[in-house]
Design a protein around this motif. Structure first.
Motif, short mmCIF file in Angstrom:
data_model
loop_
_atom_site.label_atom_id
_atom_site.label_comp_id
_atom_site.label_asym_id
_atom_site.label_seq_id
_atom_site.Cartn_x
_atom_site.Cartn_y
_atom_site.Cartn_z
N THR A 170 31.69 8.28 40.98
CA THR A 170 31.98 7.12 40.15
C THR A 170 30.69 6.47 39.66
O THR A 170 30.56 6.13 38.48
CB THR A 170 32.83 6.09 40.93
N ALA A 171 29.73 6.29 40.56
CA ALA A 171 28.45 5.68 40.18
C ALA A 171 27.75 6.53 39.12
O ALA A 171 27.17 5.99 38.17
CB ALA A 171 27.57 5.50 41.40
N GLU A 223 29.67 6.10 35.76
CA GLU A 223 29.51 4.77 35.17
C GLU A 223 28.07 4.51 34.72
O GLU A 223 27.85 3.67 33.86
CB GLU A 223 29.97 3.70 36.15
N LEU A 247 35.71 9.54 50.44
CA LEU A 247 35.43 8.25 49.82
C LEU A 247 33.97 8.14 49.40
O LEU A 247 33.66 7.68 48.29
CB LEU A 247 35.79 7.11 50.77
N THR A 248 33.07 8.63 50.24
CA THR A 248 31.64 8.63 49.90
C THR A 248 31.39 9.48 48.66
O THR A 248 30.65 9.07 47.75
CB THR A 248 30.81 9.17 51.08
N MET A 269 34.40 0.35 40.10
CA MET A 269 35.28 1.29 39.42
C MET A 269 36.51 0.55 38.92
O MET A 269 37.09 -0.24 39.64
CB MET A 269 35.69 2.39 40.39
N LEU A 296 33.58 10.22 46.25
CA LEU A 296 34.17 9.57 45.09
C LEU A 296 33.31 8.40 44.62
O LEU A 296 33.15 8.18 43.41
CB LEU A 296 35.59 9.09 45.40
N GLU A 297 32.75 7.64 45.55
CA GLU A 297 31.86 6.53 45.18
C GLU A 297 30.61 7.06 44.47
O GLU A 297 30.16 6.47 43.48
CB GLU A 297 31.49 5.71 46.41
N TYR A 298 30.07 8.16 44.94
CA TYR A 298 28.90 8.76 44.31
C TYR A 298 29.24 9.23 42.89
O TYR A 298 28.52 8.94 41.94
CB TYR A 298 28.38 9.93 45.15
#
Length: 60
Positions: free
Chosen positions: A54-55, A58, A47-48, A1, A50-52
C-alpha cells in the motif's frame, strides 16, 4: 489506505495452507496451529506485506 467506500481501492489477501490428509499432516497442522501460533503469525505477516505494498502504491 482508502477503504472500499468508492473513493479508493481496498487491498486484501486470502491466507490459506493445505496439508496432506494423513496422520503426519494432521500432526503438522496441529503443531502449526497450537504450538507455533502459526495462524496469528501468518496474518501478522500478510498485514505487514499489505501495508508495504500500500505504501509503495500510494507513494508513486
Amino acid at each position: 489506505m482508502r477503504g472500499p467506500t468508492g473513493d479508493g481501492t481496498a487491498l486484501t489477501a486470502h491466507v490459506w495452507a493445505s496439508v496432506p490428509d494423513t496422520l503426519l499432516g494432521t500432526l503438522v497442522e496441529w503443531d502449526f496451529r497450537h504450538l507455533l501460533d502459526g495462524i496469528t503469525k501468518d496474518y501478522d505477516h500478510v498485514l505487514t506485506e499489505l501495508e508495504y505494498i500500500t505504501a509503495r502504491i500510494e507513494s508513486s
